[in-house]
Design a protein around this motif. Structure first.
Motif, PDB file in Angstrom:
ATOM      1  N   UNK A   1       0.827  -1.206   0.000  1.00  0.00           N
ATOM      2  CA  UNK A   1       0.000   0.000   0.000  1.00  0.00           C
ATOM      3  C   UNK A   1       0.863   1.259   0.000  1.00  0.00           C
ATOM      4  N   UNK A   2       1.926   1.253   0.780  1.00  0.00           N
ATOM      5  CA  UNK A   2       2.816   2.411   0.836  1.00  0.00           C
ATOM      6  C   UNK A   2       3.543   2.621  -0.489  1.00  0.00           C
ATOM      7  N   UNK A   3       3.919   1.541  -1.162  1.00  0.00           N
ATOM      8  CA  UNK A   3       4.565   1.673  -2.463  1.00  0.00           C
ATOM      9  C   UNK A   3       3.593   2.212  -3.507  1.00  0.00           C
ATOM     10  N   UNK A   4       2.335   1.779  -3.461  1.00  0.00           N
ATOM     11  CA  UNK A   4       1.339   2.306  -4.406  1.00  0.00           C
ATOM     12  C   UNK A   4       1.152   3.800  -4.223  1.00  0.00           C
ATOM     13  N   UNK A   5       1.302   4.279  -2.993  1.00  0.00           N
ATOM     14  CA  UNK A   5       1.172   5.717  -2.738  1.00  0.00           C
ATOM     15  C   UNK A   5       2.320   6.513  -3.343  1.00  0.00           C
ATOM     16  N   UNK A   6       3.474   5.875  -3.515  1.00  0.00           N
ATOM     17  CA  UNK A   6       4.630   6.550  -4.121  1.00  0.00           C
ATOM     18  C   UNK A   6       4.584   6.507  -5.638  1.00  0.00           C
ATOM     19  N   UNK A   7       4.171   5.361  -6.196  1.00  0.00           N
ATOM     20  CA  UNK A   7       4.134   5.224  -7.650  1.00  0.00           C
ATOM     21  C   UNK A   7       3.096   6.174  -8.249  1.00  0.00           C
TER      22      UNK A   7
END
Length: 332
Positions: free
Chosen positions: A86-92
């Motif tokens: 979830x945190x990576x999706x927020x960055x991408x």
């Protein structure tokens, strides 16, 4: 990169394996790459050297059989390997974006350009009309004529160069801090390649983002990039500024790559230069230098000892070659 540059992205001793029926493929080994703020860093090397794998590891879009076995990827002060999905999706798509190699497969063939460009703005405030206007402005920015009406078109209604411009517009729509470009000019002819390079330079300057540019085309890298990282068989063998790499290459592999560049051939010939030999088998890495079986300067130490990175002439220019070790005796 000089020591005074502030890094937006630091990849430190990253190692990554792929599982296979024949064993573990050691695709990346102790890879260290730094991308300073506001600069364009090129990653070059032969096909299969790990360039694209590095880019996909940074944005964490890897196949299910991939496993990071060591190192860290520090972006804006946080280790991306510690983040959950979830945190990576927020960055991408916000702080980092990617331009993929093939614009035809990167775009959804059954959805209009408007649908795709509006959808990727789902985190942005405002209504559909504002997002549609923002999408049209992005298309205009990359040179798509009549952007308002072209939003209603489908990917197959554009040429390859136009599709790549659309992909660039989508990647830069939210003005990310880091742009990963995975060989974005490979499928284009020479004229379009020049146009795309000029476009990337202008957009990068306007937005102020950092770029990690993956390519096997040395001329493109020389034209676009500030710094260069040379990879061979999953390892970084040389790093430095564009001026350092092209004017004073330190590693025999970098020297061989430059000699194979058609742009450097001054006399008419029927035979293009090549690097003899084969890349090592990544299932089981040999001892010593990974380039030893293809190197014209190999000596006994190369066969048994892995070389460290040694400074060459200028600050930040290093290469992993025993010939650059000033503390050792010269080979016989």
């Amino acid at each position: 990169m000089t020591q005074g540059d502030a890094a937006l992205l630091d990849v430190n001793r990253l190692s990554l394996d792929f599982g296979s029926p024949r064993g573990r493929v050691h695709a990346l080994r102790d890879v260290t790459v730094s991308v300073p703020k506001g600069r364009i860093v090129g990653v070059v090397g032969e096909s299969g050297c790990g360039k694209s794998t590095l880019a996909f590891a940074i944005i964490r879009l890897l196949a299910g059989n991939a496993e990071v076995t060591g190192g860290e990827i520090v972006f804006e002060g946080q280790n991306l390997l510690d983040l959950n999905a979830r945190q990576m999706r927020a960055l991408r798509g916000q702080r980092m974006s990617m331009i993929f190699q093939d614009p035809m497969t990167a775009l959804n063939p059954i959805r209009t350009i408007e649908q795709q460009m509006v959808d990727i703005q789902y985190r942005a405030p405002g209504g559909q009309a504002g997002k549609r206007r923002h999408a049209a402005e992005a298309l205009d920015r990359v040179g798509i004529p009549d952007p308002e009406s072209r939003l209603q078109a489908y990917p197959h209604q554009f040429s390859g160069g136009m599709r790549q411009r659309i992909c660039i517009a989508m990647a830069l729509l939210v003005e990310p801090a880091l742009l990963l470009a995975d060989e974005p000019t490979t499928a284009l002819d020479a004229t379009l390649e020049v146009q795309i390079i000029d476009l990337l330079k202008d957009l990068q300057r306007d937005i102020g983002c950092s770029v990690l540019f993956v390519s096997h085309h040395l001329g493109t890298v020389a034209e676009l990039c500030d710094d260069v990282v040379v990879m061979y068989a999953g390892e970084v063998v040389e790093r430095g500024s564009v001026r350092d790499i092209f004017n004073n290459p330190g590693h025999p592999y970098t020297q061989a790559l430059l000699q194979c560049d058609p742009g450097r051939i001054r006399e008419r010939t029927r035979h293009l230069p090549t690097i003899p030999g084969n890349v090592p088998n990544l299932l089981g890495m040999p001892r010593g230098c990974i380039f030893k079986d293809r190197c014209p300067h190999v000596f006994d130490r190369c066969r048994h000892e892995r070389p460290a990175h040694h400074a060459i002439a200028t600050d930040g220019h290093t290469a992993s070659c025993h010939l650059l070790d000033q503390t050792a005796e010269a080979p016989a």
